[in-house]
Design a protein around this motif. Structure first.
Motif, short mmCIF file in Angstrom:
data_model
loop_
_atom_site.label_atom_id
_atom_site.label_comp_id
_atom_site.label_asym_id
_atom_site.label_seq_id
_atom_site.Cartn_x
_atom_site.Cartn_y
_atom_site.Cartn_z
N PRO A 27 33.62 51.31 41.33
CA PRO A 27 32.71 50.31 42.13
C PRO A 27 31.17 50.82 41.72
N ARG A 28 31.02 51.93 41.88
CA ARG A 28 29.58 52.09 41.31
C ARG A 28 28.96 51.67 40.00
N ILE A 29 29.95 51.87 39.27
CA ILE A 29 29.59 51.30 37.84
C ILE A 29 29.35 49.82 37.83
N ASN A 30 30.41 49.17 38.62
CA ASN A 30 30.49 47.55 38.68
C ASN A 30 29.13 46.88 39.41
N ALA A 31 28.75 47.90 40.45
CA ALA A 31 27.40 47.59 41.17
C ALA A 31 26.22 47.91 40.35
N ASP A 32 26.27 48.88 39.72
CA ASP A 32 24.97 49.33 38.93
C ASP A 32 25.56 49.66 37.41
N SER A 33 25.87 48.99 36.57
CA SER A 33 26.47 49.38 35.29
C SER A 33 25.19 50.06 34.37
N GLY A 34 24.16 49.64 34.70
CA GLY A 34 22.99 50.17 34.06
C GLY A 34 22.80 51.80 34.47
N TRP A 35 23.03 52.34 35.74
CA TRP A 35 22.90 53.53 35.98
C TRP A 35 23.35 54.70 34.73
N VAL A 36 24.52 54.34 34.41
CA VAL A 36 25.29 55.21 33.65
C VAL A 36 24.58 55.42 31.97
N ALA A 37 24.03 54.15 31.63
CA ALA A 37 23.33 53.99 30.48
C ALA A 37 22.08 54.80 30.66
N SER A 38 21.41 54.78 31.77
CA SER A 38 20.09 55.32 31.87
C SER A 38 20.09 56.75 32.12
N LYS A 39 21.51 57.31 32.10
CA LYS A 39 21.67 58.85 32.28
C LYS A 39 22.19 59.42 30.73
N HIS A 61 33.80 61.48 21.95
CA HIS A 61 32.83 60.30 22.10
C HIS A 61 31.53 60.89 22.02
N SER A 62 30.53 60.28 21.33
CA SER A 62 29.21 60.64 21.38
C SER A 62 28.17 60.61 22.70
N GLY A 63 28.81 59.89 23.52
CA GLY A 63 27.99 59.44 24.84
C GLY A 63 29.25 59.03 25.79
N TRP A 64 28.85 59.02 26.91
CA TRP A 64 29.68 58.35 27.95
C TRP A 64 30.03 57.09 27.95
N PRO A 65 31.05 56.50 28.60
CA PRO A 65 31.21 54.97 28.72
C PRO A 65 30.22 54.40 29.27
N ALA A 66 29.50 53.51 28.98
CA ALA A 66 28.61 52.86 29.93
C ALA A 66 29.18 51.35 30.18
N ALA A 67 29.81 50.58 29.45
CA ALA A 67 30.45 49.29 29.99
C ALA A 67 31.32 49.46 30.79
N PRO A 68 31.31 48.75 32.03
CA PRO A 68 32.15 48.80 33.20
C PRO A 68 33.89 48.66 32.62
N GLU A 69 33.96 47.86 31.90
CA GLU A 69 35.54 47.58 31.43
C GLU A 69 36.10 48.87 30.82
N ASN A 70 35.34 49.96 30.09
CA ASN A 70 35.77 51.18 29.51
C ASN A 70 36.15 51.89 30.45
N TRP A 71 35.61 52.15 31.85
CA TRP A 71 35.88 52.81 32.67
C TRP A 71 37.35 52.53 33.03
N LYS A 72 37.85 51.44 33.14
CA LYS A 72 39.12 51.11 33.79
C LYS A 72 40.39 51.90 32.79
N LYS A 73 40.00 52.24 31.56
CA LYS A 73 40.90 52.88 30.47
C LYS A 73 40.94 54.28 30.76
N ILE A 74 39.92 54.84 31.52
CA ILE A 74 39.87 56.43 31.40
C ILE A 74 40.88 56.89 32.25
#
Length: 116
Positions: A27-39, A61-74
């Motif tokens: 829910p947090r990533i869907n609400a603010d997907s840019g947050w993960v990319a900013s970190k 992975h070289s970095g953590w998943p930034a796209a919301p759809e990638n989080w559904k697979k983890i």
């Protein structure tokens, strides 16, 4: 001992829909997907980020998943920095390990800890 690590890991446990990843992170990533990319800069010193996607293997992975759809697979996620055993004996090791946790805590909080 081959390595010493500092970081965190999240495992799904029973059902994905009841996990911290599903209830807190998504829910947090869907609400603010840019947050993960900013970190992403916090992962600069992290040498290992492993994601288990249910296909029977961990993938690096070289970095953590930034796209919301990638989080559904983890299904599980490990973020850690490896140190050599000799690094763990240096006087600077506690400071280096503390920096790993300080850098990664915002990500852990965002993905795993409910608001209080």
């Amino acid at each position: 001992m081959e390595t010493v690590t500092a970081g965190f890991r999240i495992y799904l446990g029973g059902k994905r829909k009841e996990s911290a990843l599903a209830l807190i992170a998504e829910p947090r990533i869907n609400a603010d997907s840019g947050w993960v990319a900013s970190k992403r800069s916090a992962s600069a010193g992290v040498t290992k980020l492993l994601v288990y996607d249910g296909e029977g293997e961990w993938t690096k992975h070289s970095g953590w998943p930034a796209a919301p759809e990638n989080w559904k697979k983890i299904l599980a996620w490990i973020v850690r920095r490896k140190f050599t055993p000799s690094a763990a004996t240096r006087a600077s090791f506690p400071r280096e390990a503390a920096k790993v946790f300080r850098d990664l805590y915002p990500l852990l909080r965002f993905t795993s800890l409910p608001e209080t």
